[in-house]
Scaffold this motif. Structure first.
Motif, mmCIF file in Angstrom:
data_model
loop_
_atom_site.group_PDB
_atom_site.id
_atom_site.type_symbol
_atom_site.label_atom_id
_atom_site.label_comp_id
_atom_site.label_asym_id
_atom_site.label_seq_id
_atom_site.Cartn_x
_atom_site.Cartn_y
_atom_site.Cartn_z
ATOM 1 N N HIS A 1 0.857 -1.199 0.000
ATOM 2 C CA HIS A 1 0.000 0.000 0.000
ATOM 3 C C HIS A 1 0.890 1.246 0.000
ATOM 4 C CE1 HIS A 1 -3.907 2.039 1.613
ATOM 5 N NE2 HIS A 1 -3.107 2.959 1.105
ATOM 6 N N HIS B 1 1.206 5.028 -2.142
ATOM 7 C CA HIS B 1 0.783 5.990 -3.175
ATOM 8 C C HIS B 1 2.035 6.658 -3.737
ATOM 9 C CE1 HIS B 1 -3.477 5.817 -1.893
ATOM 10 N NE2 HIS B 1 -2.970 5.635 -0.690
ATOM 11 N N HIS C 1 -9.670 1.633 -0.161
ATOM 12 C CA HIS C 1 -9.632 2.328 1.130
ATOM 13 C C HIS C 1 -11.032 2.196 1.705
ATOM 14 C CE1 HIS C 1 -5.965 3.915 -0.476
ATOM 15 N NE2 HIS C 1 -5.725 4.610 0.624
ATOM 16 N N HIS D 1 -6.659 0.346 5.394
ATOM 17 C CA HIS D 1 -6.897 0.949 6.719
ATOM 18 C C HIS D 1 -7.890 0.159 7.587
ATOM 19 C CE1 HIS D 1 -4.368 4.219 5.515
ATOM 20 N NE2 HIS D 1 -5.150 4.503 4.479
ATOM 21 N N ASP E 1 1.695 3.493 3.245
ATOM 22 C CA ASP E 1 0.703 4.441 2.716
ATOM 23 C C ASP E 1 1.405 5.573 1.956
ATOM 24 O OD1 ASP E 1 -1.874 5.205 2.233
ATOM 25 O OD2 ASP E 1 -2.211 6.178 4.163
HETATM 26 ZN ZN LIG Z 1 -3.720 4.961 1.172
#
Ligand SMILES: [Zn+2]
Ligand SMILES: CNc1ncnc2c1ncn2[C@@H]1O[C@H](COP(=O)(O)O)[C@@H](O)[C@H]1O
Length: 338
Positions: free
Chosen positions: A14, A16, A199, A222, A277
């Motif tokens: 995960h 970005h 998400h 999450h 993340d």
């Molecule tokens: Zn994320």
């Protein structure tokens, strides 16, 4: 312990793209994009990783604008993608699934955005000895028509690069947009064989959480606000929760590290993976996230290895790739035991 974790071959599921540029890489990128750096730029960099106590999730989303400016040209995006791949490899990440929202502007169409990222992945992965996959992202704060374009491109490009484009990420500010509106386009992606990393339950929205669970997903990003029955459902369906400790603490979606649901997931042997993340925005690395887990929840070295093996299981990779990854991890652990 930290050294053991830094050297451990790790799996990142995960991440970005624009959130994974750390300060040093941002400086490097800016030097390339703007040339010599100004004082204003240095001030911006300092503000980038600062989170006031009691920061809100919305504050995080403002930070992305800063990086998005640097990646708004083909050259900037190309270099940024390479820096992110390089930085994950430096942290001994051997497999990373990068997610990114294709953006159209005066310099690039969404197609050329994805082509650019894909090109770097194809050309640079071997150099940095890391396997890289790409999940084009749907930003829920943007219109559904944009998501339709993204999915159409992902489906088309996945036929050309099936080894790289393996899924779709559903992200963006969870306080914006309506999940229900995206069901048709997400179904289209799924029907074309793309996996869905969503998400889900990043904020407390029980109606939406129920809708998402009913719709289904391959992995849950999450899952902070899942109810007990939500957690049970994920366990029954073998849907892992992508746990991003520092992200959740700094963005204020969990009260403090001790209250993080990783503790409960460990205790109930529910599927989970540790992820960063936005390692740039949240000023962390995957090794740091593991270290935080060992310090906060007493995870042992063997539990960290088990978590890494679990991440391999949940990766959107082929059976052969998973076998290779497991062998690499196993080799490291055997060396440790000698
Ligand atoms: Zn994320
Ligand atoms: C903190 N928790 C989060 N929750 C939801 N979405 C997030 C996120 N962190 C990042 N993004 C999504 O990823 C984009 C940045 O990378 P890309 O420009 O796509 O590469 C953000 O603009 C947001 O849409």
């Amino acid at each position: 312990m930290l050294q053991f974790l830094r050297n451990l071959p790790k799996i990142e599921l995960h991440a970005h793209l624009n959130g994974s540029l750390n300060i040093d890489s941002i400086r490097e990128l800016a030097a390339k994009v703007y040339g010599v750096q100004t004082k204003e730029f240095s001030t911006l960099c300092e503000r980038f990783i600062k989170f006031e106590k009691g920061a809100k999730l919305d504050d995080c989303f403002e930070k992305f604008g800063f990086v998005h400016e640097l990646t708004s040209t083909k050259e900037g995006l190309e270099y940024a993608t390479e820096l992110v791949i390089r930085d994950f490899a430096k942290d001994n990440v051997i497999y990373v699934e990068l997610r990114t929202t294709p953006k159209a502007n005066g310099n690039m169409s969404r197609r050329s955005y994805l082509d650019t990222v894909l090109g770097v992945i194809k050309n640079k992965s071997d150099l940095y000895k890391i396997k890289v996959k790409l999940l084009p992202s749907i930003n829920r704060a943007e219109p559904v028509a944009v998501a339709e374009e993204t999915v159409a491109l992902a489906v088309e490009l996945a036929t050309i690069e099936p080894e790289i484009i393996v899924g779709i990420d559903f992200s963006g500010n969870p306080n914006q947009g309506n999940f229900k509106d995206f069901i048709p386009v997400l179904s289209k992606a799924r029907n074309h064989g793309l996996k869905l990393a969503m998400h889900c339950a990043e904020v407390d929205n029980p109606v939406e959480i129920r809708e998402m669970i009913r719709f289904g997903m391959s992995r849950c990003g999450h899952g902070t606000y899942l109810s007990d029955s939500g957690f049970e459902h994920m366990k029954e369906e073998n849907i892992p929760i992508e746990c991003c400790l520092t992200s959740n603490v700094k963005s204020g979606t969990v009260a403090n590290i001790g209250a993080h649901h990783l503790k409960q997931l460990m205790a109930t042997c529910a599927p989970k993976v540790l992820c960063t993340d936005d390692s740039g925005v949240f000023d962390t690395t995957l090794s740091d996230e593991f270290f935080l887990a060992t310090e906060s929840f007493g995870l042992t070295k063997s539990q960290c290895i088990a978590l890494t093996m679990e991440a391999v299981e949940h990766a959107f990779a082929t059976r052969e790739e998973k076998l290779m990854l497991k062998m690499q991890i196993y080799k490291y652990t055997r060396l440790q035991n000698k």
